[in-house]
Design a protein around this motif. Structure first.
Motif, PDB file in Angstrom:
ATOM      1  N   LYS A 130      21.708  18.353  35.933  1.00 26.64           N
ATOM      2  CA  LYS A 130      21.863  17.695  37.248  1.00 26.64           C
ATOM      3  C   LYS A 130      22.527  16.314  37.092  1.00 26.64           C
ATOM      4  O   LYS A 130      23.436  15.964  37.855  1.00 26.64           O
ATOM      5  N   TYR A 141      30.004   7.787  46.237  1.00 23.31           N
ATOM      6  CA  TYR A 141      28.854   7.172  46.901  1.00 23.31           C
ATOM      7  C   TYR A 141      28.590   5.736  46.458  1.00 23.31           C
ATOM      8  O   TYR A 141      27.568   5.164  46.817  1.00 23.31           O
ATOM      9  N   THR A 188      29.559  11.558  58.500  1.00 27.67           N
ATOM     10  CA  THR A 188      29.694  12.330  57.240  1.00 27.67           C
ATOM     11  C   THR A 188      31.049  13.034  57.213  1.00 27.67           C
ATOM     12  O   THR A 188      31.732  13.025  56.201  1.00 27.67           O
ATOM     13  N   ALA A 302      22.539  16.787  54.033  1.00 30.61           N
ATOM     14  CA  ALA A 302      21.588  15.752  53.592  1.00 30.61           C
ATOM     15  C   ALA A 302      21.814  14.438  54.336  1.00 30.61           C
ATOM     16  O   ALA A 302      20.877  13.659  54.523  1.00 30.61           O
ATOM     17  N   GLY A 303      23.064  14.195  54.769  1.00 31.93           N
ATOM     18  CA  GLY A 303      23.364  12.886  55.348  1.00 31.93           C
ATOM     19  C   GLY A 303      23.173  12.805  56.851  1.00 31.93           C
ATOM     20  O   GLY A 303      23.148  11.703  57.397  1.00 31.93           O
ATOM     21  N   PRO A 371      12.895   9.493  56.414  1.00 32.36           N
ATOM     22  CA  PRO A 371      13.423  10.813  56.754  1.00 32.36           C
ATOM     23  C   PRO A 371      12.891  11.973  55.920  1.00 32.36           C
ATOM     24  O   PRO A 371      13.130  13.107  56.259  1.00 32.36           O
ATOM     25  N   LEU A 372      12.171  11.712  54.830  1.00 33.02           N
ATOM     26  CA  LEU A 372      11.752  12.851  53.996  1.00 33.02           C
ATOM     27  C   LEU A 372      10.483  13.487  54.558  1.00 33.02           C
ATOM     28  O   LEU A 372       9.482  12.808  54.778  1.00 33.02           O
ATOM     29  N   ARG A 378       7.828  18.238  40.883  1.00 29.57           N
ATOM     30  CA  ARG A 378       8.378  18.259  39.523  1.00 29.57           C
ATOM     31  C   ARG A 378       7.426  19.091  38.643  1.00 29.57           C
ATOM     32  O   ARG A 378       6.240  19.204  38.947  1.00 29.57           O
ATOM     33  N   GLY A 440      13.468   8.514  47.537  1.00 32.01           N
ATOM     34  CA  GLY A 440      13.069   9.138  46.288  1.00 32.01           C
ATOM     35  C   GLY A 440      13.242   8.112  45.169  1.00 32.01           C
ATOM     36  O   GLY A 440      13.547   6.937  45.421  1.00 32.01           O
ATOM     37  N   GLY A 445      16.986  10.775  42.839  1.00 34.11           N
ATOM     38  CA  GLY A 445      16.922   9.996  44.087  1.00 34.11           C
ATOM     39  C   GLY A 445      18.179  10.200  44.933  1.00 34.11           C
ATOM     40  O   GLY A 445      19.185  10.741  44.466  1.00 34.11           O
ATOM     41  N   GLY A 448      23.004   8.998  48.546  1.00 31.77           N
ATOM     42  CA  GLY A 448      23.578   8.377  49.747  1.00 31.77           C
ATOM     43  C   GLY A 448      22.930   7.051  50.100  1.00 31.77           C
ATOM     44  O   GLY A 448      23.180   6.499  51.176  1.00 31.77           O
ATOM     45  N   LEU A 451      25.275   4.264  51.244  1.00 32.73           N
ATOM     46  CA  LEU A 451      25.845   4.566  52.552  1.00 32.73           C
ATOM     47  C   LEU A 451      24.796   4.348  53.650  1.00 32.73           C
ATOM     48  O   LEU A 451      25.080   3.804  54.725  1.00 32.73           O
TER      49      LEU A 451
HETATM   50  C1  HEM Z   1      18.080   6.435  55.643  1.00 37.74           C
HETATM   51  C2  HEM Z   1      18.803   7.433  55.202  1.00 37.74           C
HETATM   52  C3  HEM Z   1      18.467   8.331  54.046  1.00 37.74           C
HETATM   53  C4  HEM Z   1      17.294   8.506  53.361  1.00 37.74           C
HETATM   54  C5  HEM Z   1      15.982   7.759  53.554  1.00 37.74           C
HETATM   55  C6  HEM Z   1      17.508   9.526  52.352  1.00 37.74           C
HETATM   56  C7  HEM Z   1      16.549  10.008  51.475  1.00 37.74           C
HETATM   57  C8  HEM Z   1      16.730  11.043  50.599  1.00 37.74           C
HETATM   58  C9  HEM Z   1      15.712  11.655  49.803  1.00 37.74           C
HETATM   59  C10 HEM Z   1      14.254  11.218  49.770  1.00 37.74           C
HETATM   60  C11 HEM Z   1      16.274  12.647  49.079  1.00 37.74           C
HETATM   61  C12 HEM Z   1      15.558  13.623  48.133  1.00 37.74           C
HETATM   62  C13 HEM Z   1      15.471  13.075  46.737  1.00 37.74           C
HETATM   63  C14 HEM Z   1      14.766  14.043  45.804  1.00 37.74           C
HETATM   64  O1  HEM Z   1      14.770  15.254  46.007  1.00 37.74           O
HETATM   65  O2  HEM Z   1      14.172  13.552  44.825  1.00 37.74           O
HETATM   66  C15 HEM Z   1      17.672  12.677  49.421  1.00 37.74           C
HETATM   67  C16 HEM Z   1      18.584  13.533  48.894  1.00 37.74           C
HETATM   68  C17 HEM Z   1      19.931  13.478  49.146  1.00 37.74           C
HETATM   69  N1  HEM Z   1      20.573  12.614  50.007  1.00 37.74           N
HETATM   70 FE1  HEM Z   1      19.729  11.199  51.121  1.00 37.74          FE
HETATM   71  N2  HEM Z   1      18.810   9.924  52.433  1.00 37.74           N
HETATM   72  C18 HEM Z   1      19.440   9.217  53.450  1.00 37.74           C
HETATM   73  C19 HEM Z   1      20.752   9.311  53.837  1.00 37.74           C
HETATM   74  C20 HEM Z   1      21.708   9.993  53.145  1.00 37.74           C
HETATM   75  C21 HEM Z   1      23.128   9.934  53.419  1.00 37.74           C
HETATM   76  C22 HEM Z   1      23.784   9.101  54.526  1.00 37.74           C
HETATM   77  C23 HEM Z   1      23.730  10.754  52.523  1.00 37.74           C
HETATM   78  C24 HEM Z   1      25.183  11.030  52.319  1.00 37.74           C
HETATM   79  C25 HEM Z   1      26.022  11.480  53.150  1.00 37.74           C
HETATM   80  C26 HEM Z   1      22.690  11.342  51.696  1.00 37.74           C
HETATM   81  C27 HEM Z   1      22.913  12.251  50.691  1.00 37.74           C
HETATM   82  C28 HEM Z   1      21.918  12.880  49.963  1.00 37.74           C
HETATM   83  C29 HEM Z   1      22.166  13.950  49.012  1.00 37.74           C
HETATM   84  C30 HEM Z   1      23.521  14.525  48.634  1.00 37.74           C
HETATM   85  C31 HEM Z   1      20.914  14.337  48.516  1.00 37.74           C
HETATM   86  C32 HEM Z   1      20.632  15.413  47.475  1.00 37.74           C
HETATM   87  C33 HEM Z   1      20.173  14.713  46.224  1.00 37.74           C
HETATM   88  C34 HEM Z   1      20.619  15.342  44.955  1.00 37.74           C
HETATM   89  O3  HEM Z   1      21.825  15.408  44.754  1.00 37.74           O
HETATM   90  O4  HEM Z   1      19.746  15.709  44.170  1.00 37.74           O
HETATM   91  N3  HEM Z   1      21.484  10.851  52.092  1.00 37.74           N
HETATM   92  N4  HEM Z   1      17.931  11.687  50.341  1.00 37.74           N
END
Ligand code: HEM
Length: 500
Positions: A130, A141, A188, A302-303, A371-372, A378, A440, A445, A448, A451
């Motif tokens: 990963k 990002y 997005t 996700a976003g 938002p989660l 794990r 996270g 974590g 994004g 952003l």
């Molecule tokens: C206030 C806004 C946001 C919060 C609080 C947030 C929070 C989180 C959390 C808690 C996770 C899960 C982490 C895990 O599984 O350990 C996550 C995953 C993710 N978030 Fe956000 N997020 C936000 C906005 C965004 C934005 C704007 C984007 C991008 C466009 C984004 C892209 C992603 C992606 C791609 C993942 C998958 C993580 C991975 O690649 O493993 N998020 N987000």
């Protein structure tokens, strides 16, 4: 009297004997899980200790954050939430579970989007694989990259403020929750591949794409526990038919990628977006086309809801604390005086960064309600681990619910459930960061995060400088569904422009 076994083995198997056999098998498994598991001594709902279905039912009901929080208040830092899963709300939990690179639970495999052919950084469970994949996409990002796209955010925020002005002029109730979702989705599309989906332009949820998508993510969240269900709802055939509610966003994304990939030279090079960078990684042979497609759809999914909730939680909590709203506004005015100029209509990220109290409100709102909507599960490696004085054998799933961690009185004090931005301005506030995790923590974590901070800071400063916002019914609490993401709704507001 024939035994059950002899009954089954004989040719005269009756439905009654078969049923009895199944019942005996089920009860035996239940007794083994409940009383003879290494996790038997850990408290929790009886049903959860014998079947995963308790957790699935809790998720589907849409308030697992509330249910898990209450369970931790009742049972303490360790709660058994499935036969092989323990939810942890212990001060050593973040370090031992999220900051140590434990593999993600197989539940994450449902994060392959739009179907299992498109493995993404969310669906990959092995930390090394990963991290290596995420590295190829990270540049898109980074704060420095995103700030070169700030004008794109400004363009869509301007569109949103035109709607807000219209509702203000008409003195009509506005569902800011929906408009924030339109904005988040369009941003997005704009940042990833220069094509907003058109929600803000139309001012409604085209084909009910966003509302239906949130519901389907609810099913997807539970599908992670059952690989067969995952394959049933997300497979190449379903993707091909385009029946899923994400259709509009998936098709727009896939078409944009195909069109840009077909060109020898990306004509967006003069006005790059995130796809420009990812297509470069593809050209360099660092990722495949499928990786780019999967990561792009993941970025949208996700976003969107997460960002909408991020914006909502700031406005909702600050608006319900008028002194906080006013203090933020005074801070903007003080900054304008100090700089000897007015801040832009859409306040720049750089300026918004210079407002410590406003930043504290954002942080506090995300602490109280982020938002989660689920835990972050794990898997304990071979040899086991201990958290506090609790030992967990290898193979156990240990999960952290950020919602519970961020409302626990043991970490945050007696006002844990109160909106108090000042807690972030005290000298020892860095201590609190150990328990702060709306994005996270660790290798998995949110990528994004930068952003999100840019969007929230700009929106917060611009909105509260220029508008008074009050709920149509100030006593009404918002409602929400918490699946993978939480998504609040039903808190209509009146907006009023401060300077006409
Ligand atoms: C206030 C806004 C946001 C919060 C609080 C947030 C929070 C989180 C959390 C808690 C996770 C899960 C982490 C895990 O599984 O350990 C996550 C995953 C993710 N978030 Fe956000 N997020 C936000 C906005 C965004 C934005 C704007 C984007 C991008 C466009 C984004 C892209 C992603 C992606 C791609 C993942 C998958 C993580 C991975 O690649 O493993 N998020 N987000």
């Amino acid at each position: 009297m024939p035994t059950i076994m002899s009954n089954v083995l004989s040719t005269n198997v009756t439905p009654a004997s078969l049923l009895t056999l199944v019942l005996v098998a089920v009860v035996s498994v239940a007794i083994k899980r409940r009383y003879f598991s290494p996790l038997s001594h850990i408290p929790g709902p009886f049903l959860a200790s014998v079947t995963r279905l308790w957790q699935v039912a809790t998720l589907i009901q849409g308030d697992s954050i509330g249910v898990f929080h209450k369970l931790h208040q009742k049972h303490g830092p360790f709660v058994r939430v499935a036969p092989n899963e323990v939810s942890v709300c212990h001060r050593d939990g973040p370090r031992k579970i999220l900051l140590t690179a434990l593999p993600k639970d197989s539940w994450y495999r449902a994060g392959a989007l739009p179907d299992y052919r498109f493995q993404t950084t969310l669906s990959i469970t092995d930390p090394k694989v990963k991290v290596a994949r995420a590295k190829q996409f990270m540049q898109g990002y980074s704060t420095s990259t995103l700030l070169t796209f700030e004008h794109r955010i400004d363009k869509l925020y301007t569109q949103l403020f035109t709607w807000i002005d219209k509702f203000a002029a008409d003195n009509k109730p506005m569902d800011l929750d929906q408009f924030f979702s339109f904005t988040a989705a369009d941003i997005t599309g704009e940042l990833l591949f220069s094509k907003p989906f058109g929600f803000l332009e139309k001012g409604y949820d085209i084909d009910k794409t966003l509302s239906r998508s949130h519901a389907i993510v609810g099913i997807g969240t539970t599908a992670g526990y059952f690989p067969w269900l995952s394959k049933l709802v997300a497979n190449p055939f379903v993707t091909w038919t385009g029946v899923l509610p994400f259709r509009l966003v998936f098709v727009t994304a896939m078409d944009a990628i195909a069109e840009r990939h077909a060109r020898k030279v990306d004509t967006n090079d003069n006005d790059p977006d995130i796809l420009t960078l990812w297509l470069q990684a593809l050209a360099d042979g660092k990722v495949t086309l499928r990786d780019v497609q999967g990561q792009t759809t993941l970025g949208i999914v996700a976003g969107t809801d997460a960002m909408s909730t991020g914006l909502q939680t700031f406005v909702y909590h600050t608006m319900r604390h008028p002194t906080a709203w006013q203090r933020c506004r005074d801070e903007v005015a003080a900054l304008e005086r100090a700089k000897g100029r007015s801040l832009a209509k859409i306040v720049s990220f750089a300026d918004a960064q210079e407002m410590p109290y406003l930043q504290a409100c954002i942080k506090e709102a995300l602490r109280l309600f982020g938002p989660l909507g689920t835990g972050l599960p794990r898997v304990v490696p071979e040899g086991g681990t201990t958290i506090g004085d609790m030992a967990f054998p290898g193979g156990t799933t240990v999960s952290i619910h950020p919602y519970s961690m961020m409302r626990d009185k043991n970490f945050w004090g007696p006002d844990a459930e109160t909106f108090n931005p000042d807690r972030w301005l005290k000298k020892d506030s860095a201590e609190l960061d150990r328990f702060y995790m709306p994005f996270g923590l660790g290798y998995s974590g949110c990528p994004g995060i930068n952003l999100a901070k840019i969007q929230m800071s700009k929106m917060a400063a611009s909105l509260l400088r220029d508008y008074d916002i009050r709920q149509v019914n100030p006593k009404q609490e918002w409602t929400y569904e918490a699946y993978f993401n939480t998504l609040p709704h039903d808190w209509p507001v009146y907006v009023k422009k401060v300077h006409q």
